[in-house]
Scaffold this motif. Structure first.
Motif, PDB file in Angstrom:
ATOM      1  N   GLN A 117       0.811  -1.226   0.000  1.00  0.00           N
ATOM      2  CA  GLN A 117       0.000   0.000   0.000  1.00  0.00           C
ATOM      3  C   GLN A 117       0.841   1.271   0.000  1.00  0.00           C
ATOM      4  OE1 GLN A 117      -2.151   0.991   3.603  1.00  0.00           O
ATOM      5  NE2 GLN A 117      -0.902  -0.397   4.857  1.00  0.00           N
ATOM      6  N   SER A 118       2.137   1.150  -0.290  1.00  0.00           N
ATOM      7  CA  SER A 118       3.048   2.290  -0.198  1.00  0.00           C
ATOM      8  C   SER A 118       3.462   2.793  -1.575  1.00  0.00           C
ATOM      9  CB  SER A 118       4.275   1.900   0.634  1.00  0.00           C
ATOM     10  OG  SER A 118       3.885   1.498   1.938  1.00  0.00           O
ATOM     11  N   CYS A 119       4.268   3.871  -1.581  1.00  0.00           N
ATOM     12  CA  CYS A 119       4.704   4.472  -2.838  1.00  0.00           C
ATOM     13  C   CYS A 119       6.163   4.925  -2.717  1.00  0.00           C
ATOM     14  CB  CYS A 119       3.822   5.668  -3.199  1.00  0.00           C
ATOM     15  SG  CYS A 119       4.323   6.518  -4.723  1.00  0.00           S
ATOM     16  N   LEU A 120       6.934   4.646  -3.759  1.00  0.00           N
ATOM     17  CA  LEU A 120       8.305   5.139  -3.868  1.00  0.00           C
ATOM     18  C   LEU A 120       8.350   6.158  -5.002  1.00  0.00           C
ATOM     19  CD1 LEU A 120      11.373   5.003  -3.221  1.00  0.00           C
ATOM     20  CD2 LEU A 120      11.531   3.167  -4.920  1.00  0.00           C
ATOM     21  N   ILE A 121       8.798   7.382  -4.687  1.00  0.00           N
ATOM     22  CA  ILE A 121       8.937   8.430  -5.703  1.00  0.00           C
ATOM     23  C   ILE A 121      10.411   8.586  -6.046  1.00  0.00           C
ATOM     24  CG2 ILE A 121       8.600  10.861  -6.264  1.00  0.00           C
ATOM     25  CD1 ILE A 121       6.284  10.971  -4.361  1.00  0.00           C
ATOM     26  N   LEU A 122      10.725   8.489  -7.342  1.00  0.00           N
ATOM     27  CA  LEU A 122      12.076   8.713  -7.834  1.00  0.00           C
ATOM     28  C   LEU A 122      12.137  10.068  -8.514  1.00  0.00           C
ATOM     29  CD1 LEU A 122      12.686   5.224  -9.538  1.00  0.00           C
ATOM     30  CD2 LEU A 122      13.080   5.868  -7.146  1.00  0.00           C
ATOM     31  N   ILE A 123      13.053  10.926  -8.070  1.00  0.00           N
ATOM     32  CA  ILE A 123      13.255  12.235  -8.695  1.00  0.00           C
ATOM     33  C   ILE A 123      14.571  12.168  -9.449  1.00  0.00           C
ATOM     34  CG2 ILE A 123      13.458  14.721  -8.316  1.00  0.00           C
ATOM     35  CD1 ILE A 123      12.043  14.342  -5.631  1.00  0.00           C
ATOM     36  N   SER A 124      14.520  12.414 -10.763  1.00  0.00           N
ATOM     37  CA  SER A 124      15.718  12.183 -11.560  1.00  0.00           C
ATOM     38  C   SER A 124      15.757  13.069 -12.799  1.00  0.00           C
ATOM     39  CB  SER A 124      15.779  10.707 -11.990  1.00  0.00           C
ATOM     40  OG  SER A 124      16.910  10.447 -12.793  1.00  0.00           O
ATOM     41  N   GLN A 125      16.990  13.350 -13.266  1.00  0.00           N
ATOM     42  CA  GLN A 125      17.192  14.046 -14.536  1.00  0.00           C
ATOM     43  C   GLN A 125      17.260  13.075 -15.702  1.00  0.00           C
ATOM     44  OE1 GLN A 125      20.608  16.695 -14.237  1.00  0.00           O
ATOM     45  NE2 GLN A 125      20.125  17.147 -12.097  1.00  0.00           N
ATOM     46  N   GLU A 126      17.274  11.784 -15.401  1.00  0.00           N
ATOM     47  CA  GLU A 126      17.277  10.753 -16.429  1.00  0.00           C
ATOM     48  C   GLU A 126      16.190   9.738 -16.114  1.00  0.00           C
ATOM     49  OE1 GLU A 126      21.118   8.920 -16.909  1.00  0.00           O
ATOM     50  OE2 GLU A 126      22.171  10.819 -16.586  1.00  0.00           O
ATOM     51  N   LYS A 127      15.577   9.209 -17.150  1.00  0.00           N
ATOM     52  CA  LYS A 127      14.502   8.232 -16.961  1.00  0.00           C
ATOM     53  C   LYS A 127      15.112   6.851 -16.729  1.00  0.00           C
ATOM     54  CE  LYS A 127      10.776   8.505 -19.453  1.00  0.00           C
ATOM     55  NZ  LYS A 127       9.810   8.427 -20.574  1.00  0.00           N
TER      56      LYS A 127
END
Length: 465
Positions: A284-294
């Protein structure tokens, strides 16, 4: 229901929650949304910018969500209010509320609604739900200076809350506002999670170090949890038991520099396993990735099967860009739009160039524009230097060729002018797009061009003399 009844009900919610009655713009937004109008239509009617109308709408839906105890959006506002009205007429007078006090409202002349929390409903969360948060290295956002991005906030909220996305990427160029957007989302929605943790991969640690750190933070009720070879098992048990929001910023630092975008460094390939497991494992959780590359996972995984989403940020719209320029109290307002377009609506670039105009041109945008050239400040050059150094040799050859052309170029043009194979050119173009350093123009024959600022950087600082 009549629109008068809706406005009366909305006014009571807003007044109880915020201590203020609806203002004219809020009433206009509610009326417009009730009538099925777009934000653009509403903005035209009341002579306001679309970004301003979106911001008003976003704050209204947030207030209604907190007051009614369920997620309210523009898309479901009318259907939700009509459903509640039908429930009331059917003598179901108690509906959910997220605080513990009881407040009475009514729809105009309709009978009484009483708001109270149903204790047996596990899906309705208290506003003080968050049990643990570690935002010690997250940026502090001054909401007064949060420009635009209302639509992106709505998209992010919709992906993570009702759609329950497990793996979320926020992507774009340096300075475009990725970190600011995610932090603003957290500030608005932190009560909806049991655990919120922010980590930065600028100084990359091993996955084992990160997992140990996260397990100790999340496992509050068991501080003596032993970290073993079964870390993943422990970790996903916790993600299932508690609603966690984990943010990893600057994810591009685990990718190889000098190769195509999104390829993992050998010592960090286990991160790829983690990201895949986050998407593929039920929790039920979420991981957010913040990045300049996909990352490769954002394109390789089957989005029909797994709850993964990407939000790719572009430059600010004109109204938000002009707000940044206005904050610097620059002159010659008639040139502001031109300045915003020259610097691609990138918030960081606009701040750098506005500072330069204050320092050198006495706040006069007209004098700066009269120079006739795109000026790359030293701060911008450092950003582009980093981007260029991360590119592969194939990408560097491609951007050098494109930067020499005044017209948009095709794949065939590159085949003729570059000493590269067809597959290298195609892979290089894809990698540049995944770094947000290439614009694609859709015509009968697909064409490509570099963003104007990056092209200017290449011509001035990387072109062989």
């Amino acid at each position: 229901m009549t629109i008068t009844e809706v406005l009366q009900f909305a006014d009571r919610l807003v007044f109880t929650h915020r201590g203020k009655h609806l203002d004219d713009i809020q009433e206009t937004v509610i009326k417009g949304v009730w009538q099925g109008k777009t934000y653009e239509n509403i903005a035209e009617e009341c002579n306001r910018s679309e970004s301003r109308i979106r911001d008003v709408g976003y704050q209204l839906w947030k207030t209604f969500s907190e007051s009614l105890g369920e997620d309210i959006y523009k898309s479901n506002f009318r259907s939700t209010i009509e459903r509640l009205h039908i429930q009331e007429k059917s003598s179901i007078s108690s509906i959910y509320r997220t605080n513990r006090s009881n407040c009475n409202f009514n729809f105009g002349s309709q009978t009484l609604y009483q708001y109270q929390k149903y204790p047996q409903d596990s899906q309705i969360e208290d506003t003080a739900k968050t049990t643990y948060q570690d935002l010690s290295i997250a940026p502090t956002i001054n909401h007064t200076y949060f420009y635009g991005r209302t639509q992106e906030l709505e998209i992010l909220s919709d992906y993570i809350l009702p759609q329950k996305t497990r793996l979320m990427s926020v992507l774009g160029l340096s300075g475009i506002g990725k970190t600011t957007l995610v932090k603003r989302f957290i500030d608005l929605n932190i009560q909806k999670f049991d655990v919120v943790i922010w980590r930065n991969l600028k100084l990359v640690k091993s996955l084992n170090y990160l997992m140990t750190d996260l397990l100790k933070k999340i496992s509050i009720e068991n501080e003596n949890l032993l970290i073993s070879d079964e870390q993943f098992t422990h970790f996903f048990e916790l993600l299932s038991r508690q609603k966690c929001l984990i943010i990893l910023d600057d994810v591009q630092n685990i990718f190889i520099s000098g190769k195509f975008a999104g390829q993992y460094q050998t010592q960090h390939t286990e991160y790829q396993n983690l990201f895949q497991a986050i998407a593929q494992t039920e929790h039920q959780s979420c991981l957010i990735l913040i990045s300049q590359e996909k990352a490769q996972e954002m394109t390789a995984l089957d989005r029909e099967l797994y709850p993964i989403k990407s939000l790719e940020l572009e430059g600010l719209d004109n109204s938000a860009g002009l707000e940044i320029i206005q904050e610097y109290k620059l002159q010659d307002r008639e040139y502001w739009l031109n300045l915003n377009n020259m610097y691609l609506g990138n918030p960081l670039y606009l701040q750098y160039i506005s500072t330069l105009i204050k320092d050198i041109f006495q706040d006069l945008v007209s004098q700066f524009i009269a120079e006739g050239n795109l000026i790359i400040t030293e701060e911008m050059k450092l950003i582009f230097d980093t981007l260029y150094q991360r590119m592969s040799d194939v990408e560097k050859q491609i951007v050098l060729k494109i930067s020499k052309c005044d017209e948009n170029v095709s794949i065939e043009d590159l085949k003729i002018s570059c000493s590269l194979s067809s597959i290298d050119i195609i892979n290089g173009l894809q990698s540049l797009k995944r770094r947000y350093l290439l614009n694609q123009i859709k015509t009968n024959n697909t064409l490509f061009r570099l963003p104007s600022l990056f092209k200017e950087y290449i011509k001035n600082f990387q072109m062989p003399k």
